[in-house]
Scaffold this active site. Structure first.
Site, PDB file in Angstrom:
ATOM      1  N   GLU A 116       0.818  -1.222   0.000  1.00 39.12           N
ATOM      2  CA  GLU A 116       0.000   0.000   0.000  1.00 39.12           C
ATOM      3  C   GLU A 116       0.847   1.266   0.000  1.00 39.12           C
ATOM      4  O   GLU A 116       0.318   2.355   0.170  1.00 39.12           O
ATOM      5  CB  GLU A 116      -0.894   0.000   1.246  1.00 39.12           C
ATOM      6  CG  GLU A 116      -1.757  -1.248   1.356  1.00 39.12           C
ATOM      7  CD  GLU A 116      -2.676  -1.230   2.573  1.00 39.12           C
ATOM      8  OE1 GLU A 116      -2.477  -0.384   3.458  1.00 39.12           O
ATOM      9  OE2 GLU A 116      -3.575  -2.068   2.616  1.00 39.12           O
ATOM     10  N   HIS A 158       3.784   5.055  10.472  1.00 36.89           N
ATOM     11  CA  HIS A 158       4.016   3.619  10.213  1.00 36.89           C
ATOM     12  C   HIS A 158       5.451   3.334   9.780  1.00 36.89           C
ATOM     13  O   HIS A 158       5.844   2.165   9.679  1.00 36.89           O
ATOM     14  CB  HIS A 158       3.060   3.101   9.139  1.00 36.89           C
ATOM     15  CG  HIS A 158       1.618   3.167   9.532  1.00 36.89           C
ATOM     16  ND1 HIS A 158       1.111   2.504  10.631  1.00 36.89           N
ATOM     17  CD2 HIS A 158       0.562   3.835   8.986  1.00 36.89           C
ATOM     18  CE1 HIS A 158      -0.183   2.750  10.744  1.00 36.89           C
ATOM     19  NE2 HIS A 158      -0.542   3.554   9.751  1.00 36.89           N
ATOM     20  N   ASP A 196      -4.094   9.151  15.532  1.00 37.50           N
ATOM     21  CA  ASP A 196      -4.533   8.533  14.276  1.00 37.50           C
ATOM     22  C   ASP A 196      -5.288   7.239  14.641  1.00 37.50           C
ATOM     23  O   ASP A 196      -4.982   6.592  15.645  1.00 37.50           O
ATOM     24  CB  ASP A 196      -3.298   8.221  13.418  1.00 37.50           C
ATOM     25  CG  ASP A 196      -3.648   7.754  12.022  1.00 37.50           C
ATOM     26  OD1 ASP A 196      -3.540   8.555  11.076  1.00 37.50           O
ATOM     27  OD2 ASP A 196      -4.016   6.559  11.864  1.00 37.50           O
ATOM     28  N   HIS A 198      -5.112   4.465  13.330  1.00 37.99           N
ATOM     29  CA  HIS A 198      -4.240   3.290  13.211  1.00 37.99           C
ATOM     30  C   HIS A 198      -3.093   3.399  14.206  1.00 37.99           C
ATOM     31  O   HIS A 198      -2.636   4.501  14.513  1.00 37.99           O
ATOM     32  CB  HIS A 198      -3.652   3.192  11.796  1.00 37.99           C
ATOM     33  CG  HIS A 198      -4.671   3.157  10.708  1.00 37.99           C
ATOM     34  ND1 HIS A 198      -5.030   4.279   9.978  1.00 37.99           N
ATOM     35  CD2 HIS A 198      -5.420   2.135  10.231  1.00 37.99           C
ATOM     36  CE1 HIS A 198      -5.955   3.947   9.097  1.00 37.99           C
ATOM     37  NE2 HIS A 198      -6.214   2.654   9.221  1.00 37.99           N
ATOM     38  N   ASP A 285      -8.364  10.199  10.552  1.00 33.96           N
ATOM     39  CA  ASP A 285      -9.052   9.126   9.819  1.00 33.96           C
ATOM     40  C   ASP A 285     -10.018   8.344  10.709  1.00 33.96           C
ATOM     41  O   ASP A 285     -10.660   7.405  10.241  1.00 33.96           O
ATOM     42  CB  ASP A 285      -8.056   8.201   9.088  1.00 33.96           C
ATOM     43  CG  ASP A 285      -6.893   7.766   9.944  1.00 33.96           C
ATOM     44  OD1 ASP A 285      -6.925   7.992  11.174  1.00 33.96           O
ATOM     45  OD2 ASP A 285      -5.933   7.198   9.381  1.00 33.96           O
ATOM     46  N   TYR A 324      -8.451  11.071   5.312  1.00 37.85           N
ATOM     47  CA  TYR A 324      -8.540  10.890   3.854  1.00 37.85           C
ATOM     48  C   TYR A 324      -9.841  11.349   3.242  1.00 37.85           C
ATOM     49  O   TYR A 324      -9.948  11.431   2.017  1.00 37.85           O
ATOM     50  CB  TYR A 324      -8.275   9.413   3.512  1.00 37.85           C
ATOM     51  CG  TYR A 324      -6.957   8.956   4.100  1.00 37.85           C
ATOM     52  CD1 TYR A 324      -5.759   9.242   3.454  1.00 37.85           C
ATOM     53  CD2 TYR A 324      -6.895   8.327   5.339  1.00 37.85           C
ATOM     54  CE1 TYR A 324      -4.538   8.889   4.015  1.00 37.85           C
ATOM     55  CE2 TYR A 324      -5.680   7.971   5.914  1.00 37.85           C
ATOM     56  CZ  TYR A 324      -4.513   8.254   5.248  1.00 37.85           C
ATOM     57  OH  TYR A 324      -3.306   7.927   5.811  1.00 37.85           O
TER      58      TYR A 324
HETATM   59  N1  Q9C Z   1      -8.982  -1.103   3.056  1.00 37.55           N
HETATM   60  C1  Q9C Z   1      -2.226   6.247   7.757  1.00 37.55           C
HETATM   61  O1  Q9C Z   1      -3.310   6.603   8.138  1.00 37.55           O
HETATM   62  N2  Q9C Z   1      -4.676   0.083   4.959  1.00 37.55           N
HETATM   63  N3  Q9C Z   1      -2.027   5.127   7.054  1.00 37.55           N
HETATM   64  C2  Q9C Z   1      -5.992   0.519   4.684  1.00 37.55           C
HETATM   65  C3  Q9C Z   1      -8.234  -0.124   3.811  1.00 37.55           C
HETATM   66  C4  Q9C Z   1      -3.641   1.032   5.222  1.00 37.55           C
HETATM   67  C5  Q9C Z   1      -3.143   4.272   6.726  1.00 37.55           C
HETATM   68  C6  Q9C Z   1      -6.781  -0.557   3.989  1.00 37.55           C
HETATM   69  C7  Q9C Z   1      -3.909   1.983   6.322  1.00 37.55           C
HETATM   70  C8  Q9C Z   1      -2.724   2.855   6.604  1.00 37.55           C
HETATM   71  C9  Q9C Z   1      -1.035   7.101   8.020  1.00 37.55           C
HETATM   72 ZN    ZN Z   2      -4.288   6.209   9.943  1.00 38.26          ZN
END
Ligand code: Q9C
Ligand code: ZN
Length: 345
Positions: A116, A158, A196, A198, A285, A324
């Site tokens: 990704e 990350h 965040d 995540h 997010d 996002y």
């Molecule tokens: N179907 C940050 O917010 N996977 N990174 C998402 C969704 C990746 C996001 C999959 C998520 C990382 C900085």
């Molecule tokens: Zn995130």
């Protein structure tokens, strides 16, 4: 309060990602920062460009071989494929790699967590500009400002010492924390609060053994949400860092009130640590409208979180991470920032 932004960041335009076995459009688009930029300007922030950032500035956190890889990966990759495409690995050295490989398709998997996080022609330059925003914000606090907002893109939490992942290449918040910790001469304690949705596995990894930088994160339970392998409550730090890493995972369908309870716990832990500086990894997010993040939080909850965090009255650098949904993103960011003092006191 100043916002730090560089238009060099817009050079990063990942074309697509693979998620859930499917090719999808990549959500980290330059329109994210454009929306936030417009909103912070409207809210009366002074927007300044970062001072430029050299490889030495990012070596405090990142390994030389990794920086070298990031700078050269795209060119090496396009050299072996007939169609110019972003670097996305297809093979990963899970569990027990015996040696570091020498050529690009294998290196791509060596240095990345997932499929990704594409590296395009200008990704390294944009990531350096993003790091520069965070480092400039850290310098502002070191020179006595109460707070600053680094409008970073690509995000950073990350990314580890020598790997990218989760749309992140250089760990902006970690770079700022490292600078704040050592920048005033004697070492000073720095707390990182990661909001965040995540878990910031890279930031946790970088400071896992540190007793000077404490990492505290609120995020969706990694059993069901990226980054899956890190972010559990039992990860509490190691060696001298034992007890200074705090993960507060929450169910994906968490309500606003329960999320704010977690923020109170996080802030209590930060107060006990008595940091000289606070770095906030602000991902929005977790907003209800955001399809990448798992939570369903209201914009008003970001405002409340901002008020609680500003209430600590620590010199604070807010670093942009994820977020996002182009409609709601900027409103959540300015809601969070609204409680911080507008002018240095
Ligand atoms: N179907 C940050 O917010 N996977 N990174 C998402 C969704 C990746 C996001 C999959 C998520 C990382 C900085
Ligand atoms: Zn995130």
């Amino acid at each position: 309060m100043k916002a730090i932004y560089s238009d060099r960041q817009d050079l990063h335009r990942p074309r697509y990602q693979f998620a859930g076995g499917r090719r999808r459009r990549h959500p980290d688009v330059p329109e994210r920062t454009a929306a936030i930029l417009e909103a912070v300007q409207e809210a009366g922030f002074e927007v300044v460009a970062p001072r430029s950032c050299a490889p030495e500035d990012v070596r405090a956190v990142h390994a030389d071989d990794y920086l070298n890889y990031l700078a050269n990966a795209y060119e090496a990759w396009t050299g072996i494929t007939t169609v110019a495409a972003d670097v996305i690995p297809g093979t990963f050295p899970v569990r027990e790699p015996t040696r570091m490989p020498g050529d690009i398709p294998r290196l791509a998997g060596w240095y990345c967590l997932d499929t990704e996080t594409p590296i395009g022609r200008d990704t390294f330059e944009a990531a350096m500009a993003s790091a520069a925003c965070a480092l400039t914000g850290a310098d502002m606090l070191l020179s006595g400002e109460c707070c600053a907002y680094a409008l970073c893109r690509p995000p950073g939490h990350h990314a580890g010492r020598d790997y990218c992942g989760g749309y992140c290449y250089l760990n902006n918040a970690a770079l700022a924390a490292a600078r704040l910790s050592t920048g005033a001469g004697a070492t000073q304690r720095v707390a990182i609060l990661d909001l965040d949705a995540h878990h910031g596995n890279g930031t946790q990894d970088i400071f896992y053994k540190s007793d000077q930088v404490s990492y505290v994160s609120i995020h969706a339970d990694p059993n069901a949400t990226y980054p899956y392998f890190w972010g559990y409550a039992e990860e509490t730090g190691a060696g001298p860092g034992s007890g200074f890493n705090l993960n507060l995972p929450l169910p994906r369908d968490v309500r606003d009130a329960a999320c704010l309870d977690a923020v109170e716990l996080a802030l209590a832990a930060i107060e006990r640590f008595e940091p000289a500086f606070l770095v906030v990894s602000l991902g929005t997010d977790g907003a209800a409208e955001d399809r990448v993040g798992p939570f369903a939080l209201k914009a008003a909850t970001f405002e409340t979180m901002g008020r609680l965090v500003a209430g600590l009255r620590k010199p604070s650098l807010v670093v942009q991470e994820g977020g996002y949904d182009l409609e709601s993103l900027a409103g959540c960011v300015t809601a969070f920032l609204s409680a911080f003092p507008a002018e240095a006191e």
